[in-house]
Enzyme design. Structure first.
Site, PDB file in Angstrom:
ATOM      1  CG  ASP A  25      36.356  45.285  32.014  1.00 34.17           C
ATOM      2  OD1 ASP A  25      37.027  45.142  32.962  1.00 34.17           O
ATOM      3  OD2 ASP A  25      36.894  46.460  31.066  1.00 34.17           O
ATOM      4  CG  ASN A  73      42.562  39.359  33.344  1.00 33.85           C
ATOM      5  OD1 ASN A  73      41.510  38.561  32.988  1.00 33.85           O
ATOM      6  ND2 ASN A  73      42.800  40.312  33.150  1.00 33.85           N
TER       7      ASN A  73
HETATM    8  C1  IPE Z   1      38.836  41.783  29.856  1.00 37.79           C
HETATM    9  O1  IPE Z   1      38.960  42.842  30.703  1.00 37.79           O
HETATM   10  C2  IPE Z   1      38.952  40.242  30.538  1.00 37.79           C
HETATM   11  C3  IPE Z   1      38.017  39.921  31.203  1.00 37.79           C
HETATM   12  C4  IPE Z   1      36.731  40.413  31.431  1.00 37.79           C
HETATM   13  C5  IPE Z   1      38.153  38.774  31.696  1.00 37.79           C
HETATM   14  P1  IPE Z   1      40.332  43.304  31.186  1.00 37.79           P
HETATM   15  O2  IPE Z   1      40.001  44.481  32.348  1.00 37.79           O
HETATM   16  O3  IPE Z   1      41.252  42.384  31.496  1.00 37.79           O
HETATM   17  O4  IPE Z   1      40.496  44.131  29.917  1.00 37.79           O
HETATM   18  P2  IPE Z   1      41.565  45.348  29.428  1.00 37.79           P
HETATM   19  O5  IPE Z   1      42.779  45.124  30.095  1.00 37.79           O
HETATM   20  O6  IPE Z   1      40.890  46.706  29.814  1.00 37.79           O
HETATM   21  O7  IPE Z   1      41.747  45.254  28.064  1.00 37.79           O
HETATM   22  C1  IPE Z   2      36.819  42.347  35.051  1.00 39.15           C
HETATM   23  O1  IPE Z   2      36.712  43.310  35.973  1.00 39.15           O
HETATM   24  C2  IPE Z   2      37.096  41.053  35.831  1.00 39.15           C
HETATM   25  C3  IPE Z   2      38.445  40.515  35.231  1.00 39.15           C
HETATM   26  C4  IPE Z   2      39.295  40.917  34.366  1.00 39.15           C
HETATM   27  C5  IPE Z   2      38.783  39.149  36.182  1.00 39.15           C
HETATM   28  P1  IPE Z   2      38.377  44.198  36.140  1.00 39.15           P
HETATM   29  O2  IPE Z   2      38.962  43.601  37.368  1.00 39.15           O
HETATM   30  O3  IPE Z   2      39.103  44.390  35.067  1.00 39.15           O
HETATM   31  O4  IPE Z   2      37.591  45.809  36.584  1.00 39.15           O
HETATM   32  P2  IPE Z   2      38.341  46.997  36.111  1.00 39.15           P
HETATM   33  O5  IPE Z   2      38.374  46.930  34.442  1.00 39.15           O
HETATM   34  O6  IPE Z   2      39.700  47.148  36.671  1.00 39.15           O
HETATM   35  O7  IPE Z   2      37.048  48.035  36.849  1.00 39.15           O
HETATM   36 MG    MG Z   3      39.161  45.602  33.188  1.00 42.76          MG
END
Ligand code: IPE
Ligand code: IPE
Ligand code: MG
Length: 247
Positions: A25, A73
């Site tokens: 993340d 996602n």
């Molecule tokens: C968790 O990250 C999912 C992945 C790393 C693929 P998210 O960014 O989707 O999670 P939330 O929304 O902060 O809980």
């Molecule tokens: C994790 O990074 C990757 C996926 C969930 C695919 P994020 O895209 O959630 O990054 P933040 O949390 O918005 O910084």
């Molecule tokens: Mg995220």
């Protein structure tokens, strides 16, 4: 930026850590801090992913699971989803090239029905061609822990089971081939599991860090592993020295 050099700590963890999992993340915030589009964060995150996999392999860890894309996602803007899928396509191309030479089984966790037919075919080909390798990389893609449990329940129902055991459930999960994770590392500073490995993480240890995924270094993974090795896992029991109460 992290890179390989002589100072990168290397140690054999094979006897202590069977399975490490990553909630990758923080890609979006990494990009935002640099006034770049979110997809630039995902591109950098994909490089980190490659580094991390190589490093864990070097440390002797047999199973690595990464959370790449959740069932939730899909609710992101279409161009961001498309950018992530493009990175996935590139990864699958590379995987197909390396499938026969690398000692890495690749398994996709999640419902492949949401992928394009071409992606699905490639994912299945990668799984087929790497099936007999000794190290395992699980890529959670269109993965959700709840979705996985529903999927497992439906498999067991279709088998005509009237009642089920915990072992039945474990064997109907996408991770049936893997041991439960010992350590789950979440980057990005949030303290939640976001629908990741709900069943399998019953006794997992967690390591949360504010480091954004693209910035995760080998050194920090090493630190997390050392920290993990110093913990007492009791699985609901007691430490051996406390089993016999002293007078
Ligand atoms: C968790 O990250 C999912 C992945 C790393 C693929 P998210 O960014 O989707 O999670 P939330 O929304 O902060 O809980
Ligand atoms: C994790 O990074 C990757 C996926 C969930 C695919 P994020 O895209 O959630 O990054 P933040 O949390 O918005 O910084
Ligand atoms: Mg995220």
């Amino acid at each position: 930026m992290a890179f390989w050099n002589k100072k990168t700590p290397v140690e054999d963890f094979s006897g202590r850590v069977r399975h490490i999992a990553f909630i990758m993340d923080g890609n979006g915030r990494w990009a935002k801090r640099r006034s770049l589009p979110r997809k630039a964060g995902h591109a950098r995150g994909a490089e980190t992913f490659r580094r991390v996999i190589q490093y864990c392999h070097r440390l002797g860890i047999r199973t690595v699971t990464v959370y790449a894309f959740s069932t939730e996602n899909w609710s992101r803007p279409q161009d961001e989803v498309a950018a992530i899928m493009q990175l996935l396509d590139r990864f699958m191309e590379e995987e197909l090239q390396d499938a026969d030479t690398r000692d890495m089984r690749v398994v996709f966790l999640g419902d492949k029905a949401a992928l394009t037919p071409a992606q699905r075919e490639r994912a299945e080909e990668i799984e087929r061609r790497t099936r007999d390798k000794s190290y395992c990389l699980n890529i959670a893609l269109n993965y959700g822990g709840r979705d996985e449990l529903v999927h497992a329940a439906n498999i067991l129902l279709a088998q005509g089971k009237g009642s089920v055991t915990a072992a039945d459930i474990s064997s109907a999960l996408y991770t049936a081939h893997s041991p439960d994770p010992d350590l789950i590392i979440r980057t990005g500073g949030d303290y939640r599991i976001s629908n990741f490995l709900l069943w399998q993480s019953a006794y997992a240890e967690y390591y949360f860090t504010k480091t954004l995924w693209p910035d995760l270094s080998e050194r920090e993974i090493y630190r997390a592993l050392k920290d993990f090795c110093s913990r007492h896992r009791r699985f609901g029991g007691l430490d051996p020295e406390d089993m016999k109460e002293k007078e």
